[in-house]
Design a protein around this motif. Structure first.
Motif, PDB file in Angstrom:
ATOM      1  N   LYS A   1      -2.388  -3.610  -5.094  1.00  0.00           N
ATOM      2  CA  LYS A   1      -3.392  -4.206  -4.073  1.00  0.00           C
ATOM      3  C   LYS A   1      -3.314  -5.481  -3.738  1.00  0.00           C
TER       4      LYS A   1
ATOM      5  N   LEU B   1      -0.786  -7.474  -4.562  1.00  0.00           N
ATOM      6  CA  LEU B   1       0.438  -7.852  -3.856  1.00  0.00           C
ATOM      7  C   LEU B   1       0.622  -7.597  -2.257  1.00  0.00           C
ATOM      8  N   GLU B   2      -0.160  -6.390  -2.136  1.00  0.00           N
ATOM      9  CA  GLU B   2      -0.119  -5.849  -0.712  1.00  0.00           C
ATOM     10  C   GLU B   2      -0.885  -7.010   0.232  1.00  0.00           C
ATOM     11  N   GLN B   3      -1.869  -7.559  -0.499  1.00  0.00           N
ATOM     12  CA  GLN B   3      -2.618  -8.443   0.172  1.00  0.00           C
ATOM     13  C   GLN B   3      -1.996  -9.818   0.554  1.00  0.00           C
ATOM     14  N   HIS B   4      -0.721 -10.021  -0.206  1.00  0.00           N
ATOM     15  CA  HIS B   4      -0.204 -11.448  -0.307  1.00  0.00           C
ATOM     16  C   HIS B   4       1.393 -11.080   0.313  1.00  0.00           C
ATOM     17  N   GLN B   5       1.463  -9.662   0.931  1.00  0.00           N
ATOM     18  CA  GLN B   5       2.804  -9.469   1.517  1.00  0.00           C
ATOM     19  C   GLN B   5       3.902  -9.221   0.725  1.00  0.00           C
ATOM     20  N   ALA B   6       3.866  -9.045  -0.566  1.00  0.00           N
ATOM     21  CA  ALA B   6       4.775  -8.678  -1.666  1.00  0.00           C
ATOM     22  C   ALA B   6       4.971  -7.268  -2.284  1.00  0.00           C
ATOM     23  N   GLU B   7       4.207  -6.328  -1.653  1.00  0.00           N
ATOM     24  CA  GLU B   7       4.100  -4.995  -2.154  1.00  0.00           C
ATOM     25  C   GLU B   7       5.546  -4.365  -2.137  1.00  0.00           C
ATOM     26  N   GLY B   8       6.337  -4.784  -1.163  1.00  0.00           N
ATOM     27  CA  GLY B   8       7.645  -3.884  -1.292  1.00  0.00           C
ATOM     28  C   GLY B   8       8.621  -4.584  -2.328  1.00  0.00           C
ATOM     29  N   HIS B   9       8.499  -5.948  -2.670  1.00  0.00           N
ATOM     30  CA  HIS B   9       9.044  -6.278  -3.770  1.00  0.00           C
ATOM     31  C   HIS B   9       8.534  -5.858  -5.141  1.00  0.00           C
TER      32      HIS B   9
END
Length: 63
Positions: free
Chosen positions: A13, A15-23
């Motif tokens: 969650k 990381l998703e907020q910081h646009q790093a979810e894919g990584h």
């Protein structure tokens, strides 16, 4: 493992907020695949040891 799942969900969650979810998803997937490879390797080595021939004692008695 049960305790780890809520932590992982929180991390995802964040990381998703910081646009790093894919990584993060890729890193977790790679980690899980590596863990599975290690487990498979251990299982294979245990199976190989059980199939190796071993010496047996032969009792020879004179009649």
């Amino acid at each position: 493992m049960r305790n780890a799942l809520p932590r992982i969900e929180r991390i995802l969650k964040y990381l998703e907020q910081h646009q790093a979810e894919g990584h993060a998803r890729t890193a977790i997937k790679e980690w899980l695949l590596a863990s599975r490879a290690v487990i498979d390797s251990c299982i294979d080595s245990l199976e190989e040891k059980s199939n190796t021939p071993h010496a047996r004692k032969i009792n020879i008695k004179e009649e």
